[in-house]
Design an enzyme around this catalytic site. Structure first.
Site, PDB file in Angstrom:
ATOM      1  N   GLU A 144      -4.985 -10.898 -68.399  1.00  0.00           N
ATOM      2  CA  GLU A 144      -5.687  -9.811 -69.093  1.00  0.00           C
ATOM      3  C   GLU A 144      -4.801  -9.042 -70.061  1.00  0.00           C
ATOM      4  O   GLU A 144      -5.230  -8.695 -71.171  1.00  0.00           O
ATOM      5  CB  GLU A 144      -6.281  -8.821 -68.077  1.00  0.00           C
ATOM      6  CG  GLU A 144      -7.461  -9.356 -67.295  1.00  0.00           C
ATOM      7  CD  GLU A 144      -7.059 -10.148 -66.060  1.00  0.00           C
ATOM      8  OE1 GLU A 144      -5.844 -10.237 -65.777  1.00  0.00           O
ATOM      9  OE2 GLU A 144      -7.955 -10.678 -65.375  1.00  0.00           O
ATOM     10  N   HIS A 191     -12.068  -4.100 -55.943  1.00  0.00           N
ATOM     11  CA  HIS A 191     -13.102  -4.568 -56.860  1.00  0.00           C
ATOM     12  C   HIS A 191     -14.248  -3.585 -57.025  1.00  0.00           C
ATOM     13  O   HIS A 191     -15.296  -3.941 -57.520  1.00  0.00           O
ATOM     14  CB  HIS A 191     -13.671  -5.911 -56.375  1.00  0.00           C
ATOM     15  CG  HIS A 191     -12.755  -7.073 -56.609  1.00  0.00           C
ATOM     16  ND1 HIS A 191     -11.571  -7.221 -55.946  1.00  0.00           N
ATOM     17  CD2 HIS A 191     -12.855  -8.144 -57.432  1.00  0.00           C
ATOM     18  CE1 HIS A 191     -10.973  -8.332 -56.339  1.00  0.00           C
ATOM     19  NE2 HIS A 191     -11.723  -8.905 -57.249  1.00  0.00           N
TER      20      HIS A 191
END
Lengths: 347, 473
Positions: B206, B275
Site C-alpha cells: 500500500e 479490520h
C-alpha cells in the site's frame, strides 16, 4: 480489451535485455564547449549553496537548510544527458536539482528566504519547491517518499507514452526505506521508465553507510531484475557516461535502472550539524584530491583554456548568485491572506 | 570595497556564540569555502567558511571572545588590490538588503481574516478554511428522474466506468481490482472494458502504490486508488497526508494532486480489531483533503463521480455492509453530487439527528421508531465530512433546538465532537438540551458477536439519545 486478453498480456515477458558494459571511469573526450558548460553548471550550484549558507548564517533563511556542496557532479552529470520531457524528483537536499533543471536562482533563493517571489510563494521553503514548466516535482522532506513519487512520474510517462524517463534521486539513507523496495518491485514488474539514482554521500545524517546498510546499494535491485551500477560521483564525466547508458536502456523500454553515485558532502547534514562523526582528514581528502569542480578546471587548463576565460565564468556566476541574494531579500514576505490560499483547488 | 564577515547563525535558534579560534590571520588570503574560524554554540563547535575570496584585512573579534551576537562583524575582508588602509568606514555589507517598501504588516487573527473582503472572498474553500458558515451551492437532485434499482456496489462501479469513459487519464489501481474483479467486487467488469493499462492489479504494497499513484497524479493522470479496506490504507498514510494533501499548499498553488483514495471503511462483521475502524475523523482532520462518506446508492454514484472530477485529493469512505443494499439511483451521466453538501433525508421538527455512511440507515430507522413515540426527528446525511456542510446542520438545529450525532467511530476527537464544537460556537443559544453523541464504545473492536454488537452504536441508542435530548424519559 477482454479480461482474457488482459491476462495474457500481463503475463511476465521474457524479453532479453541488452548487455550492459561497466562504466566505472571517465571515457569521454569532452569538447571545450561541454567542459565550459559543466564547469559553469557545477560552479553555479556551489556558489549558490555557499550564498545560501551565508544567508542562513545571517538569519535570513530559517528552519532546515541542506547544502549540496561537494556533490555537484552528480546532478550536473545526469541532467546533462537527460531529454526535455524527462522528469525529476528528489529529497530534501534539493537546491542543486532545481538549478540543474533550469529553475531561476532568484525564485529558489526567494523561497529560501520565505518571500512572495519564491517558487512556492514562500509557503514551501528549502525542501518544498516544484516547477511543472521545468519538470521538477520536488523537493520532499520525507526520506524515501520521493522515490515512490518518482516511480509514479515514470508510471505516468509510460501511461501517456511520451517517451519520458523519471529520474528519482534518493540518498544512501533513503535506500533503506521499505517503500524503496516496494517501488523497485513495481517499477520492474511494470517496466516503468525510472532511473533510480542513489546519491551515496556516505552518511545518512550522522550514520555512515557501513553502520546502516547491509550489502551494496547498487545491487539491491538485482533481485527484481533491475541492473545496477556504482559510479564515481566526483567525476562528472563518469556520471555522464553511466547516466547516458542508463537512460538509453530505460528509454528503449527495458524498465528501471539503479545508479549508485559515490559522492561526498563537504558540509554537515544540515546547517546546524557540526559533523563530528567524520574526521577532518576525511573531509579534506575529498576537498583537496577529489573536488569535482577542480577536476574540470584542471582539465580545462590542460586543454589550454585561458584562465581569464575561467575568471569570466566565475564573475558571471558570482553576479547571478548575488543578484539572487539581493532579490531574495527585496521581495516582500507573502501577504497575510496567503495563509488561506492554495489549501484546495477551487471547484 | 572591504566587506564585513559577520558572526553566523548555525541553527534557527542561535542568537549568540563564542569565537573559539581563528584559523586565518590578518593578511591571509582566503577563497570561498575556506574554513576561517571556529565558533562554539550551546550544542557544538562549528566551522565558519568564507563565502567570498579576498584577504583578511582585520580581525575585529579576538579568539576566545564569548557571547558574540549573531550578525555582528567579526572580521573585514579585502578584495584584490585593497589594503588595510581602505578599512575606513566599512559598510555593514553583506548586511541584509532592505525589503521593498510594503505596508506595515497587520496581524490578522483567523476570525478577523474571515471578514476580509475582496476577490478571494469568493473562494468558498478559503472561507471554509476560515471557519465560515456558508449556504452550500444549490443542487437540484429532484431533477434527476430516470432511476434504476441497483446496489451500492454497482453504483460505485458505474460511476467509475462513466468517468473512465469520458476521461482517458482516469485509471484504477489496487489489490485485486482487475482479474479478481475486486475483493468486494466493486470493480466488477472494469478490466474487461478498460484493459490492464487502466485497471491495474498491484502487489500487496500500500505505501508504495499509494506513492506511485500520487506521483502519477502530479504528472498528469487521475488515479483512483482502491484500498482493500481503509485499515490497510494506514500503511499509505504518509503519502496521503504528506505527499497528496500538502503539495498544493507547499507549491504555492502551482502543483496539485487530483486523486481518489477509496475503499470500505469502518466495521464489517466479526473481523476483529485490526479490520474494524472508522477513519472519518483521522482524514477529516487534514487541511488539503476532501473526505466523502456515502450512504445510499445515489450517494455512492453521485459522490464518486464528483470525487473523480474534483482536482483535489479525495478520501472516499465506503462501507462493506452497504455494498449489497439496493437503492434507486439516477441513471444520468451528469449526476454528480457537489461535495460539501449534506442531504436532509427526513424532515422533522423536534430533534436533529446527524449521521454519515452506515449510521444514516440506522438514524432513519430510529426516526421511524421515534415517530411512533410522537417525536418528529430530522435526519441529516452528511455525505461529505470535509468540507463539512455546517450551514445545513446549523439551520436544522436552529429549527429543532436539539441534536444527536451518530458515528461508527470512537467519540474522542470524532466527527460528533467537531459538530458539538460547531454548535457551541454558532448555535449555543438555540439549544434546549445538551448535545448527545452516539458513537462506538471506546475499546478496540472485539470479536465475540455479543461484544461486537455492544461496541457498535445501534439504532436503539439513537432512539434513546433522541428521547434524552427531548427530555422524553
Amino acid at each position: 480489451m477482454s479480461a482474457k486478453k488482459a491476462k495474457k498480456s500481463s503475463g511476465k515477458k521474457a524479453t532479453k535485455k541488452p548487455a550492459l558494459k561497466p562504466v566505472s571511469n571517465s571515457e569521454s573526450n569532452p569538447t571545450v564547449e561541454e567542459l565550459r558548460r559543466l564547469y559553469r553548471d557545477m560552479l553555479l550550484i556551489r556558489r549558490f549553496e555557499e550564498k545560501a549558507g551565508q544567508l542562513y548564517g545571517m538569519g535570513l533563511i530559517g528552519g532546515f537548510c541542506h547544502l549540496y556542496i561537494g556533490q555537484e557532479a552528480v546532478v550536473t552529470g545526469i541532467t546533462s544527458v537527460q531529454e526535455k520531457q524527462d522528469t525529476v524528483v528528489t529529497s530534501y537536499r534539493d537546491h542543486a536539482h532545481m538549478l540543474a533543471c533550469g529553475m531561476d536562482p532568484k525564485g529558489i533563493m526567494a523561497e529560501l528566504t520565505g518571500r512572495i517571489d519564491g517558487y512556492s510563494r514562500g509557503k514551501g521553503g528549502s525542501m518544498h519547491m516544484f516547477s511543472k514548466e521545468e519538470n521538477f516535482f520536488g523537493g520532499h522532506g520525507i526520506v524515501g517518499a520521493g522515490t515512490a513519487i518518482g516511480t509514479g512520474l515514470g508510471f505516468a510517462h509510460k501511461y501517456k507514452g511520451d517517451k519520458g524517463v523519471a529520474v528519482a534521486y534518493m540518498g544512501d539513507g533513503a535506500s533503506n526505506q521499505g517503500q524503496v523496495a516496494e517501488c523497485y518491485n513495481m517499477a520492474a514488474l511494470w517496466d516503468l521508465p525510472v532511473l533510480f539514482v542513489i546519491e551515496n554521500n556516505q552518511y545518512g545524517m550522522g550514520t555512515s553507510v557501513s553502520r546502516s546498510s547491509a550489502g551494496q546499494l547498487y545491487k539491491r535491485g538485482e533481485g527484481y531484475g533491475i541492473p545496477g551500477e556504482q559510479v564515481d560521483g566526483m567525476d562528472v564525466f563518469a556520471v555522464q557516461a553511466a547516466a547516458r547508458q542508463a537512460l538509453d536502456y530505460i528509454r528503449t523500454g527495458n524498465g528501471p535502472y539503479v545508479l549508485e553515485v559515490m559522492t561526498y558532502r563537504y558540509r554537515g547534514h544540515s546547517m546546524s550539524d557540526p559533523a563530528k562523526y567524520r574526521t577532518k582528514d576525511e573531509v579534506n581528502s575529498f576537498k583537496e584530491e577529489r573536488d569535482p569542480i577542480a577536476h574540470v578546471k584542471d582539465m580545462m587548463a590542460d586543454m589550454g583554456i585561458d584562465e581569464a576565460e575561467l575568471k569570466a565564468v566565475d564573475k558571471e556566476i558570482k553576479e547571478i548568485v548575488n543578484e539572487a541574494a539581493t532579490f531574495s531579500q527585496k521581495s516582500p514576505e507573502p501577504d497575510e491572506f496567503e495563509l488561506w490560499t492554495d489549501v484546495l483547488v477551487e471547484t | 570595497m572591504p566587506t564585513n564577515i559577520l558572526m553566523p547563525a548555525l541553527s534557527p535558534t542561535m542568537t549568540e556564540g563564542n569565537l573559539a579560534k581563528w584559523l586565518k590571520a590578518e593578511g591571509d588570503a582566503v577563497e570561498a569555502g575556506d574554513v576561517i574560524a571556529e565558533i562554539e554554540t550551546d550544542k557544538a563547535t562549528m566551522e565558519v567558511e568564507a563565502v567570498d575570496e579576498g584577504v583578511i584585512g582585520k580581525i575585529l573579534i579576538a579568539e576566545g571572545t564569548e557571547g558574540v551576537a549573531v550578525n555582528s562583524p567579526i572580521a573585514v575582508l579585502l578584495e584584490d588590490g585593497e589594503s588595510a588602509d581602505d578599512i575606513g568606514d566599512v559598510p555593514s555589507a553583506p548586511a541584509p538588503v532592505a525589503e521593498s517598501a510594503a505596508e506595515a504588516p497587520v496581524s490578522v487573527s483567523p476570525s478577523e481574516a474571515a471578514q476580509v473582503e475582496g476577490k478571494a472572498i469568493e473562494n468558498r474553500d478559503i472561507l471554509y478554511a476560515q471557519g465560515a458558515v456558508l449556504e452550500p451551492p444549490p443542487f437540484d437532485e429532484a431533477s434527476f428522474t430516470d432511476m434504476a434499482e441497483i446496489t451500492v456496489r454497482e453504483a460505485l462501479r458505474d460511476a467509475m466506468a462513466e468517468e473512465m469513459r469520458s476521461d482517458k487519464t482516469v485509471y484504477l489501481m489496487g489489490e485485486e481490482v482487475a482479474e479478481y474483479q475486486g475483493a468486494y467486487k466493486v470493480s466488477q467488469g472494469l478490466l474487461g472494458e478498460f484493459g490492464d493499462k487502466r485497471v491495474i492489479d498491484t502487489p500487496i504494497t500500500e505505501h508504495g502504490f499509494a506513492g506511485i499513484a500520487v506521483g502519477s497524479a502530479m504528472n498528469g493522470l487521475k488515479p483512483i486508488v482502491e484500498f482493500m479496506t481503509w485499515n490497510f490504507g494506514m500503511q499509505a498514510m504518509d503519502h496521503i497526508i504528506n505527499s497528496a494533501a500538502k503539495t498544493l499548499y507547499m507549491a504555492g498553488g502551482k502543483l496539485g494532486c487530483p486523486i481518489v483514495f477509496r475503499g470500505p471503511n469502518g466495521a464489517a462483521s466479526r473481523v476483529g480489531a485490526q479490520h474494524s475502524q472508522c477513519y472519518a475523523s483521522w482524514y477529516g482532520h487534514i487541511p488539503g483533503l476532501k473526505v466523502v462518506a456515502p450512504w445510499s446508492g445515489a450517494d455512492a454514484k453521485g459522490l464518486m463521480k464528483a470525487a473523480i472530477r474534483d482536482p483535489n485529493p479525495i478520501i472516499f469512505l465506503e462501507n462493506e455492509m452497504l455494498y449489497g443494499e439496493t437503492h434507486s439511483v439516477p441513471t444520468s451521466e451528469d449526476f454528480a453530487i457537489p461535495l460539501g453538501r449534506a442531504k436532509i433525508e427526513r424532515e422533522g421538527s423536534d430533534v436533529t439527528i446527524v449521521a454519515f455512511s452506515i449510521m444514516v440507515g440506522k438514524a432513519l430507522q430510529a426516526a421511524e421508531k421515534l415517530a411512533e413515540q410522537g417525536i418528529d426527528a430530522e435526519v441529516i446525511n452528511l455525505r461529505t465530512i470535509r468540507p463539512l456542510d455546517r450551514y445545513t446542520i446549523l439551520e436544522s438545529v436552529k429549527k429543532t433546538n436539539r441534536i444527536v450525532t451518530c458515528e461508527e467511530g470512537w467519540a474522542f476527537s470524532g466527527i460528533g465532537a467537531e459538530i458539538a464544537a460547531l454548535i457551541g460556537e454558532h448555535a449555543f443559544d438555540y439549544l434546549d438540551a445538551p448535545l448527545v453523541r452516539v458513537a462506538a464504545a471506546d475499546v478496540p473492536m472485539p470479536y465475540a458477536a455479543n461484544l461486537e454488537a455492544l461496541a457498535l452504536p445501534q439504532m436503539d441508542e439513537i432512539v434513546h439519545a433522541a428521547r434524552k435530548v427531548c427530555y422524553a424519559d
